[in-house]
Design a protein around this motif. Structure first.
Motif, PDB file in Angstrom:
ATOM      1  N   ARG A 165      21.468  -0.852  61.454  1.00 50.68           N
ATOM      2  CA  ARG A 165      22.461  -1.867  61.125  1.00 50.68           C
ATOM      3  C   ARG A 165      23.779  -1.136  60.937  1.00 50.68           C
ATOM      4  NH1 ARG A 165      21.067  -5.746  56.340  1.00 50.68           N
ATOM      5  NH2 ARG A 165      20.433  -3.839  55.268  1.00 50.68           N
ATOM      6  N   THR A 222      22.315 -11.596  59.469  1.00 48.12           N
ATOM      7  CA  THR A 222      22.635 -10.242  59.930  1.00 48.12           C
ATOM      8  C   THR A 222      23.816  -9.620  59.213  1.00 48.12           C
ATOM      9  OG1 THR A 222      24.195 -10.913  61.662  1.00 48.12           O
ATOM     10  CG2 THR A 222      21.835 -10.917  62.234  1.00 48.12           C
ATOM     11  N   TRP A 266      27.444  -7.982  66.483  1.00 48.64           N
ATOM     12  CA  TRP A 266      26.049  -7.541  66.503  1.00 48.64           C
ATOM     13  C   TRP A 266      25.652  -7.118  67.910  1.00 48.64           C
ATOM     14  CZ3 TRP A 266      21.377  -8.656  68.774  1.00 48.64           C
ATOM     15  CH2 TRP A 266      20.226  -8.187  68.123  1.00 48.64           C
TER      16      TRP A 266
END
Length: 316
Positions: free
Chosen positions: A193, A252, A259
């Motif tokens: 991430r 997210t 993303w």
């Protein structure tokens, strides 16, 4: 090279945050192509039962003399207090002077703050503790809106799961995407991430797993060369565009486009490491389309151009 990892425990250690570090660095995953780390659990009084923040006891096998020689020294979360044992702080400073990389998880940043090593440096901690951290360590440059901060020799991460992100980021930085992805796959977590994602999202994450966007995320990852619009993705998720966009940020911590760009950068990085494809071909395979776009986004995310990254990390 990242070979030796020392995790430094203090009284009232947070079990989950310690477990994150142990999961990434303490397990033997050589069968998955992951090098075995020399994992040392260290404390001021080795062999003595140490209280955890959730009850129970934990015992460290090594003393503070094993900290300074480690390639990586990790300070997991512990109870925030006015002072920490001087020998522990001295061990951390000695490790820094010896060239160790330092990593804090959640409130572990307070321990590092007491050493003075965060003065003038960017760092982060759990969003609930940011105001107190700033009051106590005004010389540190705190970013409250990120999952982790990489300052080279010092990394800090926000609460709980952000420690996983920081650990995997460090593995990827030092040992490459293949090793980091192998660990992430065994842990059943995303390979990466973006550290710049927000650690606190105001919108509540949906309670119903039936509403999860995981299937859409998986589909996007498998179709990186496809041009994705919010409208098309919302249609696939059977939602309105507005609901989809809100839900995406909630799950997210970032927008669909950001993303997707991150996944494309990760794919490009993998190809740079493991293949001899040209930059134009990698740009097409990763979904950027042109080498110019690949170079722009790759440098924006990783700070170096693709060619430089390949020279540093490509397999022989």
């Amino acid at each position: 090279m990242l070979r030796t990892v020392a995790v430094l425990l203090l009284e009232d250690i947070a079990v989950f945050e310690y477990g994150v570090v142990a999961e990434v660095f303490g397990l033997d995953r050589r069968e998955d192509g992951v090098p075995k780390f020399d994992f040392r659990v260290c404390a001021q009084d080795p062999g003595a039962p140490m209280r955890t923040s959730s009850g129970g006891r934990i015992i460290a096998d090594h003393g503070l003399d094993q900290v300074a020689s480690a390639d990586l020294v990790v300070v997991p979360a512990t109870t925030i207090r006015d002072a920490y044992p001087a020998p522990v702080l001295d061990a951390i400073k000695a490790a820094a002077e010896a060239g160790s990389t330092l990593l804090t998880v959640c409130s572990g940043a307070f321990v590092l703050g007491m050493t003075g090593l965060l003065d003038g440096r960017r760092c982060t901690t759990h969003w609930r503790h940011v105001d107190e951290f700033r009051r106590r360590f005004p010389a540190a440059i705190v970013d409250a809106d990120v999952l982790y901060v990489d300052e080279g020799d010092i990394l800090s991460s926000a609460g709980t799961a952000a420690g996983i992100d920081a650990c995997l980021h460090l593995v990827r930085r030092e040992l490459g995407s293949t090793v980091a992805t192998a660990i992430a796959r065994r842990m059943v977590v995303p390979p990466q991430r973006d550290g710049g994602q927000r650690q606190f999202v105001e919108l509540p994450i949906p309670a119903s797993t039936a509403d999860s966007l995981q299937s859409v995320l998986d589909w996007m990852t498998e179709h990186l060369t496809t041009e994705h619009t919010v409208a098309a993705l919302a249609h696939r998720a059977k939602m309105s565009s507005r609901t989809f966009a809100r839900r995406f940020v909630a799950e997210t911590g970032t927008t669909p486009q950001r993303w997707l760009t991150m996944q494309r950068v990760l794919r490009a990085r993998e190809l740079l490491e493991s293949t001899r494809m040209g930059i134009e071909e990698i740009a097409r395979e990763s979904g950027f389309g042109t080498a110019a776009l690949l170079r722009h986004h790759f440098r924006q995310v990783l700070g170096v151009p693709p060619q430089h990254y390949r020279r540093t990390f490509a397999a022989d």
